[in-house]
Every structure is written in structure tokens, then in C-alpha cells.
Design an enzyme around this catalytic site. Structure first.
Site, PDB file in Angstrom:
ATOM      1  N   TYR A 164     -27.807 -17.959  25.254  1.00  0.00           N
ATOM      2  CA  TYR A 164     -27.947 -19.218  25.975  1.00  0.00           C
ATOM      3  C   TYR A 164     -29.292 -19.275  26.697  1.00  0.00           C
ATOM      4  O   TYR A 164     -29.530 -18.564  27.673  1.00  0.00           O
ATOM      5  CB  TYR A 164     -26.820 -19.401  26.988  1.00  0.00           C
ATOM      6  CG  TYR A 164     -25.432 -19.461  26.390  1.00  0.00           C
ATOM      7  CD1 TYR A 164     -25.231 -19.658  25.031  1.00  0.00           C
ATOM      8  CD2 TYR A 164     -24.309 -19.324  27.196  1.00  0.00           C
ATOM      9  CE1 TYR A 164     -23.958 -19.707  24.494  1.00  0.00           C
ATOM     10  CE2 TYR A 164     -23.025 -19.382  26.672  1.00  0.00           C
ATOM     11  CZ  TYR A 164     -22.854 -19.571  25.325  1.00  0.00           C
ATOM     12  OH  TYR A 164     -21.596 -19.619  24.796  1.00  0.00           O
ATOM     13  N   HIS A 171     -20.795 -12.261  19.634  1.00  0.00           N
ATOM     14  CA  HIS A 171     -20.888 -13.722  19.619  1.00  0.00           C
ATOM     15  C   HIS A 171     -20.374 -14.335  18.313  1.00  0.00           C
ATOM     16  O   HIS A 171     -19.744 -15.385  18.317  1.00  0.00           O
ATOM     17  CB  HIS A 171     -22.332 -14.155  19.884  1.00  0.00           C
ATOM     18  CG  HIS A 171     -22.435 -15.479  20.561  1.00  0.00           C
ATOM     19  ND1 HIS A 171     -23.445 -15.817  21.408  1.00  0.00           N
ATOM     20  CD2 HIS A 171     -21.645 -16.571  20.517  1.00  0.00           C
ATOM     21  CE1 HIS A 171     -23.277 -17.045  21.854  1.00  0.00           C
ATOM     22  NE2 HIS A 171     -22.202 -17.525  21.325  1.00  0.00           N
TER      23      HIS A 171
END
Length: 299
Positions: free
Chosen positions: A70, A128
Site C-alpha cells: 500500500y 498478500h
């Protein structure tokens, strides 16, 4: 600064604090948390985003989910600043890139996340998504991080049923505590097989984007007669109905993202909504679960 009555604050904190999801290792995590995708990328919004996260913790949404991906670490930096002085109140989750999930590289990736977050441990660390690194290497790295006290436990994200089956067939694969996937009223594909499979093994789902990503689908959800009717019936916002739907089952956690205190408050207050059988029947009729296998939704 958003002005909320102290009694309402305390009531919401109490409500959200008692909503916990049981994990396979015997521990538990908050059912309603906070996502941070895109947070930390705009310096002009930084203070408001920090206030939103800190308010969420005050309202009992103590799980904060982030990732090294992010904003190339900007989100983790923001979270680190937001939880200064309250780290002990936060259930902290971050995620590692698939290409950094090898036996040794994952150790370095975790160390960098910890540095950005200004903490010495993560409560939960996730892969992820599945990449080219063998899962056996990732598991070994995760288990070493656990042994060193750098993480409390580990899990995965964006794994479909065949990925989960592969994972659990490996040594220590059964140490996986959670699978974080896209799940909301307009995206119910996991209900066909993945959700049932995980429930049989007591591995909970963590729903990201439980309010749906922006765009036409989100508009369809919010503007539907059924959602509008239920919102009016309960005296709440349409978005709160969608979030409340995701919280109906105690083995599903949700991490809605908010970049301002007003939206954070609405998210926290959604835990008070008690959808009844009539509400759920209406929503099922308008947004039914699929009756056939679909590809795992990913954004």
C-alpha cells in the site's frame, strides 16, 4: 474534529470490543476492523486519516490492516504514526508481497514493515497473494518469524479453495489462521465452496472491501430498493446496511476503509444494526449467492 457524545462512544466501544472472531490457534481477533488501502498517499489528507484511524480504535475497531504494497510503505508509515501511544490496544495486521515471501526474504520484508510501523511485532502477518515462491518456503519463513516473536500468527490473502488445499497439505500449513478475500453483498462467490471448506476447518474469512469498491456495482448496492428499504426501516445509512450484512456471521471479520472520522463513526455504528430474517431474505433475493463455481474476485 467530529464531536461524538461520550456515552455513545463508550457504548460503541463496548459493542465492538466484544465482537471477536475465533482463530484456529485458540486466540481471537476483532470482527470489525479498519482497512488502509490508499491511506497515507496524499500528504494533504494525512492528519484526517490519522484522526480517522485513532477514532476507530476508540470506537472498538482495534484491528488495523495494512500491507507493504500500500503506497510502497506509505500506509504502514501512516499507521505507525496513528498508533503511537496506543499500540497495546491495536491488533496489527500487515501483508508481504509474494515475490518477497521466500524463506529468507520474508524475514527482511517483515523487518522493514516493523520499522515503518514503529513496532516490534505484528499480531498477524499475511501472504498478500499466491506467487511463484513455493508455499513451503513461505510457511517456513512465517514459522521462523513466529518463533522469533516478530509475528503472533500468520495467514494468507486472495487464496481460492485449491490454493488453501495446497497450503494445508504442506508441513505446518495447518498453522494458517485466516484467509483475507474480497467479500461483500455484491460479491458472494466464496459462498459456493471456499467459505464452507474453511468453516469445516475453523479457518475464518477476513473480508476486504466489505462496502464494495467504488463504481457501478457499489451504486447498484446502495441504490437498490431492498437496501434503501432496510436502511429506512432501521434508521441508518445504506452503507451501514451493507456492512451489517457482512457482520451477520461470527466467523467473518470485515475491514472497511475510511479516510475521515465521519465515515469511521458510521462503520463503527454498523455493528449495532441487527438485520432480521426478513431483511436477509430481501437481500438474498436481490443479490443472491452464485449457484456455480466462479473465479475468486480480486481487486
Amino acid at each position: 474534529m467530529l464531536n461524538i457524545d461520550e456515552h455513545i462512544m463508550e457504548s460503541l466501544k463496548k459493542e465492538n470490543s466484544k465482537r471477536m472472531v475465533a482463530l484456529p490457534d485458540g486466540s481471537s481477533m476483532p470482527q470489525l476492523g479498519q482497512g488502509t488501502w490508499y491511506l497515507g498517499e496524499d500528504p494533504a489528507k494525512r492528519q484526517e486519516e490519522i484522526e480517522a484511524l485513532r477514532l476507530g480504535v476508540q470506537l472498538g475497531m482495534t484491528l488495523i490492516d495494512t500491507a507493504e504494497m500500500y503506497g510502497d510503505g506509505k500506509s504502514e508509515h501512516l499507521v505507525g504514526e496513528a498508533i503511537k501511544g496506543i499500540r497495546d490496544q491495536v491488533y496489527l495486521v500487515s501483508k508481504v508481497y509474494p515475490h518477497r515471501a521466500s524463506r529468507n526474504e520474508i524475514l527482511a520484508a517483515c523487518a522493514e514493515s516493523l520499522r515503518r510501523l514503529e513496532t516490534d511485532h505484528l499480531d498477524l502477518y499475511l501472504l498478500h497473494w499466491r506467487g511463484n515462491v513455493p508455499l513451503s518456503q513461505t510457511i517456513a519463513g512465517m514459522e521462523q518469524l513466529k518463533a522469533e516473536g516478530k509475528i503472533g500468527r500468520w495467514g494468507v490473502s486472495n487464496f481460492d479453495i485449491h490454493d488453501m488445499q495446497d497450503l494445508l497439505s504442506m508441513e505446518n500449513g495447518n498453522q494458517c489462521q485466516v484467509n483475507q478475500v474480497l467479500y461483500h453483498l455484491g460479491s458472494r462467490g466464496i459462498e459456493y465452496d471456499l467459505l464452507k471448506w474453511q468453516r469445516e476447518r475453523n479457518i475464518p474469512i477476513m473480508a476486504y472491501s466489505p462496502l464494495a469498491q467504488g463504481g457501478r456495482l457499489r451504486e447498484q448496492l446502495l441504490e437498490s430498493e431492498e437496501v434503501q428499504h432496510i436502511a429506512k426501516k432501521h434508521g441508518v445509512e445504506a452503507l451501514q446496511v451493507i456492512l451489517a450484512w457482512c457482520l451477520v456471521h461470527p466467523d467473518i471479520a470485515a475491514i472497511p476503509r475510511s479516510s475521515n472520522p465521519e465515515h469511521t463513526y458510521l462503520n463503527a455504528a454498523a455493528s449495532r444494526i441487527r438485520l432480521d430474517e426478513e431483511d436477509l431474505k430481501l437481500l438474498d433475493g436481490r443479490f443472491p449467492a452464485p449457484t456455480f463455481k466462479t473465479a475468486l474476485d480480486i481487486i
